[in-house]
Design a protein around this motif. Sequence first.
Motif, PDB file in Angstrom:
ATOM      1  N   HIS A 198       0.931  -1.268  -0.089  1.00  0.00           N
ATOM      2  CA  HIS A 198       0.071   0.030   0.024  1.00  0.00           C
ATOM      3  C   HIS A 198       1.052   0.926  -0.018  1.00  0.00           C
ATOM      4  O   HIS A 198       1.812   1.365   0.808  1.00  0.00           O
ATOM      5  N   LEU A 199       0.510   2.126  -0.902  1.00  0.00           N
ATOM      6  CA  LEU A 199       1.385   3.450  -1.045  1.00  0.00           C
ATOM      7  C   LEU A 199       0.976   4.434   0.109  1.00  0.00           C
ATOM      8  O   LEU A 199      -0.201   4.428   0.328  1.00  0.00           O
ATOM      9  N   LEU A 448       8.037  -3.183 -12.343  1.00  0.00           N
ATOM     10  CA  LEU A 448       7.030  -2.454 -11.496  1.00  0.00           C
ATOM     11  C   LEU A 448       5.789  -2.476 -11.911  1.00  0.00           C
ATOM     12  O   LEU A 448       5.408  -2.362 -13.187  1.00  0.00           O
ATOM     13  N   GLY A 449       4.845  -2.681 -11.052  1.00  0.00           N
ATOM     14  CA  GLY A 449       3.542  -2.420 -11.438  1.00  0.00           C
ATOM     15  C   GLY A 449       2.515  -1.800 -10.293  1.00  0.00           C
ATOM     16  O   GLY A 449       3.149  -1.319  -9.138  1.00  0.00           O
ATOM     17  N   PHE A 450       1.262  -1.847 -10.609  1.00  0.00           N
ATOM     18  CA  PHE A 450       0.199  -1.126  -9.651  1.00  0.00           C
ATOM     19  C   PHE A 450      -0.930  -1.646  -9.557  1.00  0.00           C
ATOM     20  O   PHE A 450      -1.361  -2.364 -10.750  1.00  0.00           O
ATOM     21  N   VAL A 451      -1.738  -1.739  -8.736  1.00  0.00           N
ATOM     22  CA  VAL A 451      -3.055  -2.223  -8.750  1.00  0.00           C
ATOM     23  C   VAL A 451      -3.825  -1.453  -7.709  1.00  0.00           C
ATOM     24  O   VAL A 451      -3.429  -0.799  -6.847  1.00  0.00           O
ATOM     25  N   GLY A 457      -7.090  -2.335   4.954  1.00  0.00           N
ATOM     26  CA  GLY A 457      -5.969  -1.883   4.978  1.00  0.00           C
ATOM     27  C   GLY A 457      -5.500  -0.664   4.210  1.00  0.00           C
ATOM     28  O   GLY A 457      -4.370   0.179   4.528  1.00  0.00           O
ATOM     29  N   GLY A 458      -6.580   0.002   3.389  1.00  0.00           N
ATOM     30  CA  GLY A 458      -6.369   1.348   2.880  1.00  0.00           C
ATOM     31  C   GLY A 458      -6.894   2.293   3.725  1.00  0.00           C
ATOM     32  O   GLY A 458      -7.087   2.188   4.853  1.00  0.00           O
ATOM     33  N   ASP A 470      -7.502   2.591  -3.129  1.00  0.00           N
ATOM     34  CA  ASP A 470      -6.362   3.039  -3.014  1.00  0.00           C
ATOM     35  C   ASP A 470      -5.252   2.348  -4.017  1.00  0.00           C
ATOM     36  O   ASP A 470      -5.709   1.129  -4.640  1.00  0.00           O
ATOM     37  N   ILE A 471      -4.053   2.785  -4.160  1.00  0.00           N
ATOM     38  CA  ILE A 471      -3.075   2.306  -5.071  1.00  0.00           C
ATOM     39  C   ILE A 471      -2.155   1.591  -4.500  1.00  0.00           C
ATOM     40  O   ILE A 471      -1.626   2.006  -3.440  1.00  0.00           O
ATOM     41  N   TYR A 472      -1.972   0.346  -4.758  1.00  0.00           N
ATOM     42  CA  TYR A 472      -0.834  -0.392  -4.246  1.00  0.00           C
ATOM     43  C   TYR A 472       0.120  -0.635  -5.298  1.00  0.00           C
ATOM     44  O   TYR A 472       0.029  -0.943  -6.519  1.00  0.00           O
ATOM     45  N   GLN A 473       1.549  -0.677  -4.943  1.00  0.00           N
ATOM     46  CA  GLN A 473       2.506  -0.773  -5.756  1.00  0.00           C
ATOM     47  C   GLN A 473       2.857  -2.371  -5.794  1.00  0.00           C
ATOM     48  O   GLN A 473       2.919  -3.180  -4.684  1.00  0.00           O
TER      49      GLN A 473
END
Length: 662
Positions: A198-199, A448-451, A457-458, A470-473
């Motif tokens: 989680h970013l 590298l990617g994102f979802v 947890g957000g 939310d954006i996760y790396q």
Amino acid sequence: MKLKFLLFPALLAILGLTSINTLHAQSAEIIKPKATFNPKTDDKLKEIPEPQTLSWQKNKSWGDKLFDQGRIFNGLRYYEEAVNKNPQANYLFQKMADGYFALRNYWAANKYYKMLVEMDTAKHNNYYAQYQYALTDKYIGNYEKAKLGFELFNRNTQNVHDKEIEEQRKKADRESLGCDLGIKLRDDKTFKEVKAVHLDSSVNHANTDYAPVLTDPITLVYSSWVSDSVILIGKKEKYATFSRIYKSTKTPNGWSKAEPVPGEINKISYHVGNTAFAADGKTMYYTQCLQDDDQRIRCNICKSLLGDSGWVAGIKLDASINAPGATNTEPAFGKNEAGENVLYFVSDRNKDKGLDLFYAKVNGDGSLGKAQLASNAINSDGDEMTPVYDFQTNTLYFSSNGRVGIGGLDVYKTKAVNGNWSEPENLGLPVNSSVDDYDYFWSEKDGLGFVVSNRPGGYGLKAETYCSDDIYQVYKYRIYLGVKGKLLTADSNLLVTNQIVTLYDAKTGTALKTVNSKDGSYFFDLETDKSYKVSAAREGFFTASQTFSTEGKDKSDTMTYTLSLKKMEKNKAYSLNNIYYEYDKFDLTPPSKAVLDTLYEILKENPNIVIELSSHTDGKGAEKYNLDLSQKRAESCVNYLVNEKGIPKERMVAKGYGKSVP
């Protein structure tokens, strides 16, 4: 009882990103939420009384009114208070369950669907509640319980001949298979080389962040609904803040604080997001959405060019891409199954078909051809959305809720093979979760990617999965495993040099690697989740070996084992302890077989030795009787090693000594 489909737009529906299709009982009042809202500020839109000051009837009335306005969060406050003051008003459970489900607060929705099911124990005909109860159990991650719920729904509706219910039974079957997949993936303890993190608040906000893309190895461009507060203009609700496009830079300490991309894009009175960049980096396609006076959101795809001061206001694409009256969104460059350069996008232009993937060919001059519906190998009877194409691996990623999945929206991947798309593959954990996962972006060259996900947890405003995506790396996490050790003589602990050491697959017996240890030490690189044996064989010595496993290891590690070579002496007796027989019998017991298995390992690892396997008795009984009994017992050991373990018979001699050799 007939069921009806009900469309709940989630927060992301503002940009045509996602929709949640549910069923609704015919007798229940249909909720039609019209807008998103901010639970912290929404009450300030107009003077409304506190629920605690009202009677239960007034609370119900206010709940109905707020639900009709699409203000579901606030409406639920009044319904909750109505039930607190009048527990007999349990018919409101339907509204409360559906309201919480619309907000994706699956824990609260599950609670009320359970109540509805328990209230229906006599007739078992609230099929809608049964299905939704199972569905929310799945979204919570209670896969075993959810599977039983879907089976119950199918069992209770098996004699109901209604087209919509028959279709829902098919969905229940699919969801049940999704539960099986969820259980399998959840219980799989093998090492996962992909991690999702989680970013922090440099990128993510309390509301929705979505559509992440890398424009270069260190620049992340994404979209964010930084605030979703609503204001009143006359009798109409309007958004005070619009969705905007941001960028963040990768630094040694993480991602920098996000800032709006420069130019005119973020200054227009539209919601903007979902960027796609041409190879030259100077052309951007994006989604532009407008809310009308009836609070309906329609999105179209626009094209912007990079000017001296940033991105200029975009130009709306023609009607081939932006079908009138439809939502057209989520552009992404890629290739189709024929290998042609295309622009993918998502649209609901096909009535009653939900969201589907479309594409338009990119001509040599950069113009776009006529839009075409993507293959049925990709589009299902559910929603397909957020296409992303990785040119390094020629892989198309997309999300769908119309396939076997472990959550609501799951991410899938497919590749073109001989002009056709391969069967889409579920990316599994940790990319997917028990809830909604979409906007998956992967760059093979950058590793590298994102979802985007609303998983626990957000930065959700209320419940863990509620209102915030939310954006996760995503990245590949490598660990390094090895085994090392020394070779010593068992009697004197001296180093054994110039010794061959072999690494085996312990399950198959296949030799994997061999080294010549000149200095009396060895080392092998290992893989995750495998069983190994390291072995050293030397003439005149018993083979020294050690079995071990890397299963379950998720951190780098080097295991150490010393191999002791024991000198082999001819005509020397070695005892096998704890081989016992029942009185007056020679049949092997299971514990005795376990002891003989150790002898089997010695014989297997030392294929050149021949042994005498001898048996003895105590001093009681006649000599000939004891001699015969011990011979039979020795032969039973040999027969076990020959018949059950595969040792050649000529390598063993069975000898019974009776009581002559105590």
